[in-house]
Design a protein around this motif. Sequence first.
Motif, PDB file in Angstrom:
ATOM      1  N   LEU A 185      12.148  20.893  26.991  1.00 60.25           N
ATOM      2  CA  LEU A 185      10.730  20.675  27.231  1.00 60.25           C
ATOM      3  C   LEU A 185      10.318  21.197  28.596  1.00 60.25           C
ATOM      4  CD1 LEU A 185      10.413  16.998  25.836  1.00 60.25           C
ATOM      5  CD2 LEU A 185       9.759  19.129  24.712  1.00 60.25           C
ATOM      6  N   TYR A 193       4.457  17.882  26.302  1.00 55.82           N
ATOM      7  CA  TYR A 193       5.198  16.996  25.413  1.00 55.82           C
ATOM      8  C   TYR A 193       4.438  15.675  25.310  1.00 55.82           C
ATOM      9  CZ  TYR A 193       6.685  14.344  29.498  1.00 55.82           C
ATOM     10  OH  TYR A 193       6.694  13.592  30.633  1.00 55.82           O
ATOM     11  N   CYS A 200       8.189  17.363  21.560  1.00 58.85           N
ATOM     12  CA  CYS A 200       7.360  18.553  21.742  1.00 58.85           C
ATOM     13  C   CYS A 200       6.139  18.418  20.826  1.00 58.85           C
ATOM     14  CB  CYS A 200       8.141  19.826  21.429  1.00 58.85           C
ATOM     15  SG  CYS A 200       8.667  19.977  19.698  1.00 58.85           S
TER      16      CYS A 200
END
Length: 289
Positions: A24, A29, A38
Amino acid sequence: AGEGGPQTGTMTECFDCDNCKESLYGRKYIQMDNGPYCIPCYDAHFANTCDECKELIGHDCRELYYEDRHYHEHCFRCFRCDRSLADEPFTCQGEELLCNDCYCSEFSSKCIACEKTVMPGSRKLEYNGQTWHEHCFICSSCQQPIGSRSFIPDKKDYYCVPCYESKFAPRCTRCKKTLTKGGVTYRDEPWHKECFVCTGCKTPLAGQQFTSQDDNPYCIKCFGNLYAKKCSACTKPITGFGGGKYVSFEDRHWHHNCFNCARCNTSLVGKGFIPDNDEILCRDCSSDL
């Protein structure tokens, strides 16, 4: 309807999506209780389905919900006029969401007086299958709202009780005031019970035997004392009430039970008799004279 939506953030340290395990780093996120996700994984696993278009409501969409049903903002619309309900009052009719205007037009009654819609929750009066705004239901005489008071219908008009009594109720022949409940009728004229009294002694005559003289009502006692013939034997009035019969001879009168021989007291009703000055005698007694 309520609003909901995920909280997004960015990550600059080494950090992986809890579902696809991709890094990420530098990406948006969404943090859930069990870890970060995500955006594609969040939408696939947690986004709600719009009840109208049946598509997912993505994280970046304004989501509205009502009674466990979720909508895109642009899908939350009136089923009739297609107006957005996102910031408007609305009503649910079956499975349909309706704006107030459409609901009132379709399901609310119209005031018979002003022909405008009677809005849900407003004070109204319903009678004989018709509806009025409370302030539109007025007396046909004084033009004042009747509200919760009693009223009396007359064809297509409606009257408050005081106006109806003043306009239509019969008036007592004696006191000239209206009769609002049971009275008596004498010579085809209405009277209050308390006003219909003997012309002589003023005793109430309602429910009692009475007679009249010169169109004036009298109780039996007053009529007998004032106008009835007097029995030549007992001197009491001969009224004829209660089936009473009497005998007349010249200018004298007797009750049947008083028309007796002055000597032997034998009844002379239906028999021959002999007058002797002020007395009447049977044939036997007169022959002894």
